[in-house]
Design a protein around this motif. Structure first.
Motif, short mmCIF file in Angstrom:
data_model
loop_
_atom_site.label_atom_id
_atom_site.label_comp_id
_atom_site.label_asym_id
_atom_site.label_seq_id
_atom_site.Cartn_x
_atom_site.Cartn_y
_atom_site.Cartn_z
N PRO B 293 174.77 132.81 59.58
CA PRO B 293 173.33 132.49 59.55
C PRO B 293 172.53 133.35 60.55
N PHE B 294 171.28 133.58 60.21
CA PHE B 294 170.40 134.44 61.00
C PHE B 294 169.41 133.56 61.77
N PRO B 295 169.09 133.88 63.03
CA PRO B 295 168.19 133.03 63.82
C PRO B 295 166.74 133.12 63.36
N LYS B 296 166.48 132.64 62.18
CA LYS B 296 165.15 132.77 61.56
C LYS B 296 164.10 131.97 62.31
N LYS B 297 164.44 130.72 62.62
CA LYS B 297 163.47 129.83 63.24
C LYS B 297 163.15 130.33 64.65
N GLN B 298 164.17 130.79 65.36
CA GLN B 298 163.98 131.29 66.72
C GLN B 298 163.02 132.48 66.71
N LEU B 299 163.20 133.35 65.72
CA LEU B 299 162.31 134.52 65.60
C LEU B 299 160.89 134.08 65.26
N PHE B 300 160.80 133.13 64.36
CA PHE B 300 159.49 132.61 63.94
C PHE B 300 158.74 132.05 65.15
N ASP B 301 159.47 131.29 65.98
CA ASP B 301 158.85 130.69 67.17
C ASP B 301 158.47 131.76 68.19
N LEU B 302 159.38 132.72 68.41
CA LEU B 302 159.08 133.77 69.39
C LEU B 302 157.88 134.62 68.95
N ALA B 303 157.68 134.70 67.65
CA ALA B 303 156.55 135.48 67.14
C ALA B 303 155.21 134.85 67.53
N ASN B 304 155.22 133.57 67.91
CA ASN B 304 153.99 132.94 68.40
C ASN B 304 153.67 133.37 69.82
N GLN B 305 154.69 133.93 70.49
CA GLN B 305 154.55 134.24 71.92
C GLN B 305 154.37 135.73 72.15
N VAL B 306 155.11 136.57 71.43
CA VAL B 306 155.08 138.01 71.72
C VAL B 306 154.05 138.73 70.85
N LYS B 307 153.75 139.99 71.30
CA LYS B 307 152.72 140.75 70.58
C LYS B 307 153.32 141.68 69.53
N GLY B 308 154.63 141.90 69.64
CA GLY B 308 155.26 142.78 68.66
C GLY B 308 156.77 142.76 68.83
N ILE B 309 157.46 143.15 67.77
CA ILE B 309 158.93 143.07 67.77
C ILE B 309 159.52 144.39 67.30
#
Ligand SMILES: Cc1ncc(C[n+]2csc(CCOP(=O)(O)OP(=O)(O)O)c2C)c(N)n1
Ligand code: SF4
Ligand SMILES: [Mg+2]
Lengths: 257, 374
Positions: B293-309
């Protein structure tokens, strides 16, 4: 008189093979596959080794062998049965492991797995049903299709120059030192059935004695693929297949005949 | 006894297999993972634990030997590198379909074709999107150190038997070939045949005794039955996502920018994060340990905090697609990666982050894939 008065053990000449399930065979009437299944199951039953036997089914008409053989079975990918059997026998060296394969499975797509399992002398039995055609997929040319034989992919007859000669894989295998027993049988008459059963018994006895690889070819008809009636197919087989694939033992007790 | 050693990743994996009580290994040589079978052959595990090691005639044969042994409930594994893993795909698909537990290791090299023997992460798509034919997924573990090459053998078998499904350890030529210190686990005894039959006898083909016959097959000629099988598999994958997702976050708490990287790219990116922080740029790293499984939710949540990935991979841009899907366009996501066996430096990673994410700010425009690689 009730029918049950007649069906007494002492009156019985033939009975259903105990290790065959009640599932109706999916084979065409007159096909050799069913008889070869019966013989294999009878040998396993008579030797009392069902608890220690694992069969490997191929891809081909006998892909559903596990529906009919009432033993533990694993269904292998097309041609890979000897490798699958190797994985089993290497981790369960005390078991009886056999593969049941058609000519396309064993001598075309699975040639490498066949030759190398034989060459390593894996302590297994290979039962090889050679009907000179791809039965399951509708009658295409097999490596064992005879010269001039018409199939759906050699509609004008197998032509050696283009398509190569029918492969005598059994003779090839007999030459490998790891192989202990090689024989070619058929199951189209009572006489041949009895001989074939003896050969299958010898093969499983070799496993018991840890002699290495035993290889039983059964030249069989494919009346549907050959577009003949069952009887015509058997006559054609006798007249054409047996001269190119002669019946009899090829290697016994590790020695070429 | 657990033991501290200096070892190559491939050797640590092989030693871990013996210590984990693996019953059999079937393989075929290919660079950069041949040390696995060489180490096993040299160690004589048949004398140490009774483990079987066999060099097969091909990767096709090796995976089918795995299929055979796995169908009897044995703990069995194989390893290879990219071209060999391509050959194994038929067997892997059969194992997924027939619901067999087994561990497959891919020490990835660059491709396509014969490619290069140098490290790469170009088999990401093949690993997480199926690989072989049909509706299935593999549980994919991505080690980032020699220690994890060792530890993940046990973890992979735990998952394989929990779900009765094949598990892939997706390594690469860098992790496989480099030497690091590693704490090896204690020797676990192999399971006896008697105990195996007790544990797996309800499904495994161990010989029909005191029960109905067992059948291992991936074939269902009736459509309803086949659909039921597909649904059964999909349920496993949902359960894996709920119960067995693994990832690591480094310096993410206050991060303004995020790097996503796994395996050797994660090691390099970790250094890039340090370099960035020295410059005063707050960068964090999300390392997926499981790629499926891929950390989809974790990425989704972090996207609320960071400006770019920035997705950093040793390939032309593969995992970046899954990152983008997870982030749902909330912030810009770019890819950076070298190919052909070239390994990016931490400085290059930082430079890419600055150019593609930080300095791009609001003036972003849609870029082609080519320009994202360079
Ligand atoms: C990889 C793969 N290629 C092709 C097929 C299609 N296929 C199924 S059975 C078969 C031929 C079987 O012929 P044979 O082994 O002679 O068995 P028979 O049906 O004659 O008993 C083929 C080509 C397949 N199932 N898998
Ligand atoms: S197609 Fe040929 S091999 Fe298959 S069941 Fe019919 S007769 Fe037998
Ligand atoms: Mg055939």
């Amino acid at each position: 008189m009730d029918i049950l008065d007649i069906i007494k053990p002492e009156n019985q000449v033939f009975c259903k093979t105990k290790l065959m399930t009640d599932t109706a065979l999916s084979y065409c009437p007159g096909c050799g596959h069913g008889t070869a299944h019966n013989l294999t199951m009878e040998v396993i039953d008579e030797m009392g080794i069902v608890e220690d036997t694992i069969g490997v089914a191929p891809v081909g008409c006998s892909v559903l062998a596990y529906d009919f053989m009432n033993i533990d079975m694993t269904q292998a990918a097309h041609g890979r049965a000897p490798a699958v059997a190797t994985g089993i026998i290497r981790t369960w060296p005390e078991k009886y492991v056999f593969t049941y394969q058609g000519d396309g499975d064993l001598a075309a797509i699975g040639t490498a797995e066949t030759i190398h399992a034989c060459n390593r002398g894996e302590n297994i039995v290979i039962i090889f049903i050679n009907n000179g055609i791809y039965g399951m997929t509708g009658g295409q040319m097999a490596p064992t299709t005879l010269e001039g034989m018409h199939t759906s992919t050699s509609p004008y007859g197998r032509e050696i120059k283009n398509m190569g000669s029918p492969l005598k894989i059994t003779e090839l295998i007999a030459n490998l030192p790891g192989v202990y027993y090689v024989t070619r049988q058929s199951v189209h008459t009572h006489k041949h059935v009895r001989k074939a059963k003896k050969a299958i018994r010898t093969a499983f006895e070799n496993t018991r004695l840890k002699k290495g690889l035993s290889f039983v070819e059964i030249v069989s008809n494919c009346n549907s693929g050959w577009k003949m009636t069952p009887n015509e197919a058997n006559i054609w087989m006798e007249e054409n297949m047996f001269s190119y694939f002669p019946l009899g033992d090829i290697k016994v007790d590790g020695k070429l005949k | 006894m657990s033991e501290l050693k200096l070892m190559k990743g491939n050797e640590a994996l092989a030693e871990a297999a013996i210590r984990a009580g693996v019953d059999a290994y079937f393989g075929y040589p290919i660079t950069p993972q041949s040390e696995v079978i060489e180490y096993l052959m040299t160690e004589r595990p048949e004398l140490r634990t009774g483990m079987v090691v066999l060099q097969a005639e091909s990767e096709v044969a090796a995976i089918n030997m795995v299929y055979g042994a796995a169908s009897t409930g044995k703990k069995v594994m194989t390893s290879s590198s990219s071209p060999g893993i391509s050959l194994k795909q038929e067997g892997i698909s059969y194992m997924a379909g027939a619901e067999l537990p087994a561990v497959i290791v891919n020490v990835v090299r660059g491709g396509p074709g014969l490619g290069t023997i140098q490290p790469s992460q170009a088999d990401y798509f093949q690993s997480v999107k199926g690989g072989g034919h049909g509706d299935y997924k593999l549980y994919v573990l991505a080690p980032a150190s020699v220690q994890e090459m060792s530890d993940f053998v046990t973890d992979a078998f735990d998952i394989a038997f929990k779900y009765r499904a094949p598990v892939l350890i997706l390594s690469d030529g860098l992790i496989g070939q480099m030497m690091e210190k590693v704490v090896l686990k204690d020797q676990v005894e192999r399971i006896s045949d008697k105990d195996l039959i007790k544990m797996n006898g309800y499904w495994a083909t161990t010989g029909k005794k005191d029960r109905e016959r067992n059948i291992i097959t991936s074939l269902d000629l009736q459509s309803e039955k086949m659909e039921a099988r597909v649904h059964r598999l999909q349920k496993k994958y949902v359960k894996m996502e709920l119960e067995d997702l693994r990832y690591e976050t480094i310096d993410c708490e206050d991060a303004d920018y995020l790097i996503v990287a796994y395996g050797s790219s994660a090691r390099i990116s970790q250094k890039a994060v340090e370099l960035a922080r020295k410059k005063g740029i707050k960068v964090g790293l999300l390392r997926p340990i499981t790629l499926f499984p891929f950390p989809k939710k974790q990425l989704f949540d972090l996207a609320n905090q960071v400006k770019g990935i920035l997705s950093v991979e040793l390939n032309a841009g593969q995992m970046v697609e899954d990152v983008k899907l997870a982030v749902e366009h909330k912030v810009p996501v770019e890819h950076f990666g070298r190919t052909g066996g070239i390994i990016h430096t931490p400085e290059e990673v930082l430079e890419a982050l600055e150019q593609k994410i930080i300095n791009h700010g609001h003036f972003r425009h849609h870029k082609t894939r080519e320009s994202s690689i360079l």
